[in-house]
Design an enzyme around this catalytic site. Sequence first.
Site, short mmCIF file in Angstrom:
data_model
loop_
_atom_site.label_atom_id
_atom_site.label_comp_id
_atom_site.label_asym_id
_atom_site.label_seq_id
_atom_site.Cartn_x
_atom_site.Cartn_y
_atom_site.Cartn_z
N CYS B 240 0.97 -1.36 0.01
CA CYS B 240 0.08 -0.05 0.07
C CYS B 240 0.92 1.26 0.11
O CYS B 240 1.72 1.37 0.93
CB CYS B 240 -1.01 0.06 1.41
SG CYS B 240 -1.95 1.64 1.46
N CYS B 243 -0.17 3.11 3.70
CA CYS B 243 0.33 2.48 5.02
C CYS B 243 1.37 1.58 4.92
O CYS B 243 1.75 1.01 5.83
CB CYS B 243 -1.15 2.01 5.76
SG CYS B 243 -1.50 0.40 5.02
N CYS B 265 -4.65 0.65 0.16
CA CYS B 265 -5.67 -0.42 0.55
C CYS B 265 -7.24 0.15 0.20
O CYS B 265 -7.49 1.02 0.27
CB CYS B 265 -5.66 -0.24 2.10
SG CYS B 265 -4.08 -0.89 3.06
N CYS B 271 -6.50 0.68 6.69
CA CYS B 271 -5.42 1.57 6.20
C CYS B 271 -5.25 2.76 7.27
O CYS B 271 -4.20 3.09 7.85
CB CYS B 271 -5.72 2.21 4.78
SG CYS B 271 -4.19 2.91 4.19
#
Lengths: 187, 280
Positions: B240, B243, B265, B271
């Site tokens: 991602c 994150c 995400c 997230c």
Amino acid sequence: MNIALTGGFADPARDAAHAFRAVTEAMARPGMILTVTGANPPRISAAAGITLLTLCDTTTPLHLAGATDTAELRDWIAFHIGAPLVTAEKAAFALGDWRSLQPIDRFPQGLPDYPDRSATLIVEMESLSNQGPRLTGPGIQHHAHLSLPETAAFRANAALFPLGLDFILTSGDQLAALPRTSRVEDN
Amino acid sequence: MTDQAYNFAYLDEQTKRMIRRAILKALAIPGYQVPFASREMPMPYGWGTGGVQVTAACLTPEDRLKVIDQGSDDTTNAVSIRKFFQRTAGVAITEKTAEATLIQTRHRIPETALTQGQILVYQVPIPEPLRFIEPRETETRKMHELEEYGLMHVKLYEDIARHGQIATSYAYPVRVEGRYVMDPSPIPKFDNPKLGGNAAIQLFGAGREQRIYALPPYTDVVSLDFDDHPFTATKADHGCNICGSIHSYLDEVITDDQGGRIFVCSDTDFCAERQQGTAA
């Protein structure tokens, strides 16, 4: 005051919502015993009355077996629920103790293409506890125990899957459930 | 007319009883589609009317509701359904998966593992997994009755013949407790392993098609496959961009008209929790 007019839900939408959540949890987790409140039916357990109020109405044929078939309860059902009272062979729901519900194979078992068209039996019990026959199957992580009245009839019922009856067991303000998918073994 | 002029959770009690009976039979016959008399809802078919009716039948005043659309709490469908139940049922809402008691979802299972006491309600467009192979309801009903599921494997085999692998990537068919073949709704097949053995109750509502089906907790759910082409849960081969998670299902987002793209995400709550965790 006429007892037929009292003892229903005080707040039908919210009382039925709470009761249904309990019945859902019970049916989804066989062996789990839950407490319900909100109704006071004549001559049957509160849990059985609450189950009837939550699930039955004018569209659900109901069979009263044995000692549950009293004038008081008939009047109470007529006023609060309106379910037509029928013979076992035509019932969508049935209420009674285990002995008076026998033989259970007279209730509709569902059709091969519509297995949902089977009866739900509300079984009045002396008491409910997590001791007794061993349960496994959907809804049960490892195994569970429930004080069933016997095992042979439930095993025969489970063998009919996907046909078969579903059971809601009631005692006082407690209820538990046993769907047709549960495998029942003697302890 | 005030919001209080509606019955609790919008639907009338007789309708709720009808839906509730269908839900109980659905739980008793996992994977089997129970017909129900779907109502007109104040939103069009295709906007989650099946899920909304199941949620309305299950909600209690104490519930804490979360609604997601493709994993996101912020999209139109999720926001409007959340507001609908805030107004008609007065329930508390949350965006946190762990705090929700009832989650209505369109096309995702939350990344955070669900727990006992939670109910996950899916919005389902086409509940019949065999529908694109056999359009006649009379025939598909007979096929379920007779466990005649060979055609489904033919469809998956044609994927392999054409693409060298099973190319079906969402609404991937599953077999429940060795009996009924079930459409898990258009969740990505990445989510399929979370269907089985889940601690929560999973309910599926199809409004237009008038079907309700269910998976009780800890139900055996197997994604269909072949010995030489086993099922694999796939996702974009990235982390991602926000994150950094390498384990969550990702959306590909176009960022400009120069071909720039990032992966983030799809589960916005997951997230956000991770961003807070790394920031703290």
